[in-house]
Design a protein around this motif. Sequence first.
Motif, PDB file in Angstrom:
ATOM      1  N   ARG A  13       4.969 -11.144  -3.969  1.00 25.73           N
ATOM      2  CA  ARG A  13       5.720 -12.363  -3.081  1.00 25.73           C
ATOM      3  C   ARG A  13       5.502 -13.811  -3.587  1.00 25.73           C
ATOM      4  O   ARG A  13       4.340 -13.943  -3.697  1.00 25.73           O
ATOM      5  N   ASN A  14       6.431 -14.267  -4.246  1.00 26.31           N
ATOM      6  CA  ASN A  14       6.303 -15.505  -4.867  1.00 26.31           C
ATOM      7  C   ASN A  14       5.219 -15.397  -5.877  1.00 26.31           C
ATOM      8  O   ASN A  14       4.193 -16.218  -5.831  1.00 26.31           O
ATOM      9  N   ASN A  15       5.250 -14.637  -6.589  1.00 29.56           N
ATOM     10  CA  ASN A  15       4.359 -14.155  -7.982  1.00 29.56           C
ATOM     11  C   ASN A  15       2.918 -13.932  -7.415  1.00 29.56           C
ATOM     12  O   ASN A  15       2.026 -13.952  -8.165  1.00 29.56           O
ATOM     13  N   VAL A  16       2.861 -13.704  -5.878  1.00 24.85           N
ATOM     14  CA  VAL A  16       1.487 -13.508  -5.776  1.00 24.85           C
ATOM     15  C   VAL A  16       1.356 -11.804  -5.137  1.00 24.85           C
ATOM     16  O   VAL A  16       2.183 -11.302  -4.351  1.00 24.85           O
ATOM     17  N   PRO A  17       0.543 -11.128  -5.645  1.00 25.97           N
ATOM     18  CA  PRO A  17       0.511  -9.681  -5.133  1.00 25.97           C
ATOM     19  C   PRO A  17      -0.119  -9.446  -3.753  1.00 25.97           C
ATOM     20  O   PRO A  17      -0.711 -10.077  -3.256  1.00 25.97           O
ATOM     21  N   GLU A  18       0.836  -8.662  -3.371  1.00 23.20           N
ATOM     22  CA  GLU A  18       0.376  -7.870  -1.817  1.00 23.20           C
ATOM     23  C   GLU A  18       0.021  -6.489  -1.835  1.00 23.20           C
ATOM     24  O   GLU A  18       0.676  -5.894  -2.974  1.00 23.20           O
ATOM     25  N   PHE A  19      -0.747  -5.843  -1.478  1.00 27.32           N
ATOM     26  CA  PHE A  19      -1.330  -4.545  -1.384  1.00 27.32           C
ATOM     27  C   PHE A  19      -1.041  -3.703  -0.229  1.00 27.32           C
ATOM     28  O   PHE A  19      -1.462  -4.167   0.828  1.00 27.32           O
ATOM     29  N   PHE A  20      -0.317  -2.516  -0.337  1.00 24.82           N
ATOM     30  CA  PHE A  20      -0.403  -1.530   0.856  1.00 24.82           C
ATOM     31  C   PHE A  20      -1.412  -0.620   1.190  1.00 24.82           C
ATOM     32  O   PHE A  20      -1.815   0.135   0.142  1.00 24.82           O
ATOM     33  N   LEU A  21      -2.215  -1.026   2.329  1.00 27.59           N
ATOM     34  CA  LEU A  21      -3.135  -0.293   2.785  1.00 27.59           C
ATOM     35  C   LEU A  21      -2.931   0.519   4.048  1.00 27.59           C
ATOM     36  O   LEU A  21      -2.146   0.376   4.808  1.00 27.59           O
ATOM     37  N   VAL A  22      -3.548   1.626   4.388  1.00 30.22           N
ATOM     38  CA  VAL A  22      -3.482   2.441   5.565  1.00 30.22           C
ATOM     39  C   VAL A  22      -4.818   2.556   6.145  1.00 30.22           C
ATOM     40  O   VAL A  22      -5.810   2.365   5.708  1.00 30.22           O
ATOM     41  N   HIS A  23      -4.609   2.698   7.685  1.00 28.06           N
ATOM     42  CA  HIS A  23      -5.862   2.640   8.580  1.00 28.06           C
ATOM     43  C   HIS A  23      -5.722   4.250   8.934  1.00 28.06           C
ATOM     44  O   HIS A  23      -4.926   4.956   9.554  1.00 28.06           O
ATOM     45  N   PRO A  24      -6.825   4.990   8.816  1.00 30.10           N
ATOM     46  CA  PRO A  24      -7.040   6.296   9.366  1.00 30.10           C
ATOM     47  C   PRO A  24      -6.734   6.609  10.953  1.00 30.10           C
ATOM     48  O   PRO A  24      -7.160   5.687  11.662  1.00 30.10           O
ATOM     49  N   GLY A  25      -5.977   7.381  11.234  1.00 37.53           N
ATOM     50  CA  GLY A  25      -5.726   7.907  12.474  1.00 37.53           C
ATOM     51  C   GLY A  25      -7.099   8.744  13.026  1.00 37.53           C
ATOM     52  O   GLY A  25      -8.142   8.946  12.575  1.00 37.53           O
ATOM     53  N   GLY A  26      -6.869   8.994  14.508  1.00 35.17           N
ATOM     54  CA  GLY A  26      -7.777   9.805  15.082  1.00 35.17           C
ATOM     55  C   GLY A  26      -8.766   8.977  16.019  1.00 35.17           C
ATOM     56  O   GLY A  26      -8.945   7.689  15.902  1.00 35.17           O
TER      57      GLY A  26
END
Length: 153
Positions: A13-26
Motif C-alpha cells: 500500500r503506497n510501497n509500504v508492505p502490509e501483512f495478513f495475520l490471523v487470530h486463533p479461535g476458541g
Amino acid sequence: MKLSAGILLFRLRNNVPEFFLVHPGGPFFARKDEGHWTVPKGEYPPSESPLDAAIREFEEETGYRPSGNFIELGPIVQKGGKKVLCWAVAGELNAAAIRSNTFELEWPPRSGKKKLYPEIDKGDWFTLADAKKKIKAAQIPFLEELTAILSRG
C-alpha cells in the motif's frame, strides 16, 4: 519434532508492505490479542509437500487460496518446539470475509458439553510495526525477512 507449514500473505500500500495475520479461535484465545496472532499454518503428513500443506492450510483457515510466486522464508522453532516452515506470497484478501474451518472442543472443561469453534476467528492486515506487536514472538523473523527481501526489490 512436529512440523507446521504456513503462508505469510502480503500486499503493498503506497510501497509500504502490509501483512495478513490471523487470530486463533476458541475459548483459550478469546481474550488474548497481542502476541497471539499468527500466519495461517498447520501440521501436515509426511506424504504432503510442505508448500502444498501451507496453501491447503491457508485456504482451510481463510477460504482464500493463495497463488503466485511463493518466496521461501527461513524456518523458525516456536516456544513449544514446533518447527514452522513459511512461504510469503503477494495477494489481496478481504479480511472481513474470511471463512474458517472448525474444531470440536469440550467446553467448559470436564462439562461433557462439546462445542464447535472456528479455527480462526478473525484476520486482518497490519503494517510491520503493528504486525510485530500482534504476531507470536517466534514468528517475527518471518516479517523481518520478508521486509528485507521486499526492500531489496
